[in-house]
Write a protein that holds these residues in place. Structure first.
Motif, mmCIF file in Angstrom:
data_model
loop_
_atom_site.group_PDB
_atom_site.id
_atom_site.type_symbol
_atom_site.label_atom_id
_atom_site.label_comp_id
_atom_site.label_asym_id
_atom_site.label_seq_id
_atom_site.Cartn_x
_atom_site.Cartn_y
_atom_site.Cartn_z
ATOM 1 N N SER A 176 0.832 -1.108 0.090
ATOM 2 C CA SER A 176 0.051 0.004 0.015
ATOM 3 C C SER A 176 0.874 1.156 -0.141
ATOM 4 C CB SER A 176 -0.992 0.127 1.123
ATOM 5 O OG SER A 176 -0.231 -0.135 2.484
ATOM 6 N N ARG A 177 2.025 1.139 0.406
ATOM 7 C CA ARG A 177 2.966 2.230 0.203
ATOM 8 C C ARG A 177 4.342 1.885 -0.008
ATOM 9 N NH1 ARG A 177 1.969 1.152 5.593
ATOM 10 N NH2 ARG A 177 3.721 0.643 6.977
ATOM 11 N N PRO A 178 5.526 2.734 -0.391
ATOM 12 C CA PRO A 178 6.657 2.303 -0.689
ATOM 13 C C PRO A 178 7.312 1.643 0.187
ATOM 14 C CG PRO A 178 6.354 4.559 -1.538
ATOM 15 C CD PRO A 178 5.010 4.258 -0.725
ATOM 16 N N HIS A 179 8.238 0.502 0.036
ATOM 17 C CA HIS A 179 8.665 -0.364 1.105
ATOM 18 C C HIS A 179 9.952 0.373 1.363
ATOM 19 C CE1 HIS A 179 11.200 -1.780 -2.216
ATOM 20 N NE2 HIS A 179 10.383 -1.993 -2.915
ATOM 21 N N GLY A 180 10.878 1.331 0.489
ATOM 22 C CA GLY A 180 12.012 2.050 0.954
ATOM 23 C C GLY A 180 13.255 1.084 0.656
ATOM 24 N N ILE A 181 13.134 -0.187 0.308
ATOM 25 C CA ILE A 181 14.217 -1.103 0.107
ATOM 26 C C ILE A 181 14.983 -0.734 -1.123
ATOM 27 C CG2 ILE A 181 15.104 -3.324 -0.147
ATOM 28 C CD1 ILE A 181 12.740 -4.140 1.439
ATOM 29 N N THR A 182 16.276 -0.200 -1.021
ATOM 30 C CA THR A 182 17.258 0.107 -2.022
ATOM 31 C C THR A 182 17.818 -0.912 -2.871
ATOM 32 O OG1 THR A 182 18.977 0.812 -0.875
ATOM 33 C CG2 THR A 182 17.091 2.401 -1.267
ATOM 34 N N ALA A 183 18.030 -2.132 -2.095
ATOM 35 C CA ALA A 183 18.721 -3.312 -2.742
ATOM 36 C C ALA A 183 18.112 -4.604 -2.287
ATOM 37 C CB ALA A 183 20.328 -3.161 -2.227
ATOM 38 N N PRO A 184 18.218 -5.775 -3.068
ATOM 39 C CA PRO A 184 17.598 -6.949 -2.471
ATOM 40 C C PRO A 184 18.212 -7.680 -1.691
ATOM 41 C CG PRO A 184 18.756 -6.973 -4.728
ATOM 42 C CD PRO A 184 18.842 -5.740 -4.483
ATOM 43 N N LEU A 185 17.869 -8.289 -0.828
ATOM 44 C CA LEU A 185 18.314 -9.225 0.225
ATOM 45 C C LEU A 185 18.450 -10.620 -0.228
ATOM 46 C CD1 LEU A 185 19.433 -9.590 3.186
ATOM 47 C CD2 LEU A 185 17.271 -10.028 3.898
ATOM 48 N N LEU A 186 19.725 -10.719 -1.050
ATOM 49 C CA LEU A 186 19.875 -12.019 -1.720
ATOM 50 C C LEU A 186 19.735 -13.093 -1.003
ATOM 51 C CD1 LEU A 186 20.363 -12.755 -4.786
ATOM 52 C CD2 LEU A 186 22.489 -12.423 -4.265
#
Length: 199
Positions: A176-186
């Motif tokens: 419902s709103r931006p998650h703010g994660i800038t890089a994947p947790l691989l």
């Protein structure tokens, strides 16, 4: 939607295609793109039992996974790209600056289909193959195709398939709103490791 077709009879020495790729997954898609990138593309066909190429898959790769010279025809497949990714273990985490790319099925299908057709190739979907030999493919719905080279990339079956396996489960979430994660947790080994390595 493409459909199977009934081939007319042909002379014994004639072939329908130079390359006939059985299965429309990642391997044959990449082979098709490489062949289409040649100055004089060969007569090429892909036969896929599903309605589209790539099934329901998503693929990811590191920059180092791509051989030199292949980046030009793989780049159009990339739906998302990150400059780095994170890994996490109990008591330890790190951000790694290295390119990481994602290929989605819709992009894969569109790019491979467009490149093959632009090169004069053929894509047959909704086609089940009942037999694939070195130079001959029989369609379950009737019809025979021939080629100088047949590449069967449908994967192992029978005893070979049961010799080992990997388990992957993927979920797509609509937030419902931006998650703010800038890089994947691989890789996240902080979650409970139950019946095998989970990340």
């Amino acid at each position: 939607m493409d459909v199977c077709y009934e081939r007319p009879s042909m002379a014994a020495e004639a072939t329908d295609f130079d390359y006939l790729l059985v299965g429309g997954g990642l391997q044959n898609g990449l082979i098709a793109l490489a062949l289409c990138a040649r100055p004089h593309p060969p007569r090429l066909a892909i036969v896929e039992r599903g309605a589209c190429l790539g099934g329901n898959h998503t693929w990811c790769f590191h920059a180092g996974d791509i051989p030199e010279g292949a980046g030009g025809w793989i780049a159009p497949l990339v739906a998302s790209q990150f400059s780095g990714y994170d890994v996490a273990f109990p008591g330890f985490s790190r951000h790694i600056e290295a390119a990481y790319s994602v290929i989605t099925q819709p992009v894969f299908d569109g790019v491979v289909r467009a490149r093959v057709e632009a090169a004069g190739g053929t894509i047959l979907t909704d086609c089940e193959v009942s037999y694939a030999g070195a130079h001959r493919v029989e369609l379950a719905g009737g019809g025979v195709l021939s080629a100088a080279v047949v590449i069967d990339s449908r994967g192992p079956g029978g005893a070979v398939a049961s010799a080992g396996y990997q388990k992957f489960v993927g979920h797509e979430l609509l937030l419902s709103r931006p998650h703010g994660i800038t890089a994947p947790l691989l890789m996240d080994a902080t979650c409970e490791q139950i019946d095998g390595y989970r990340f």
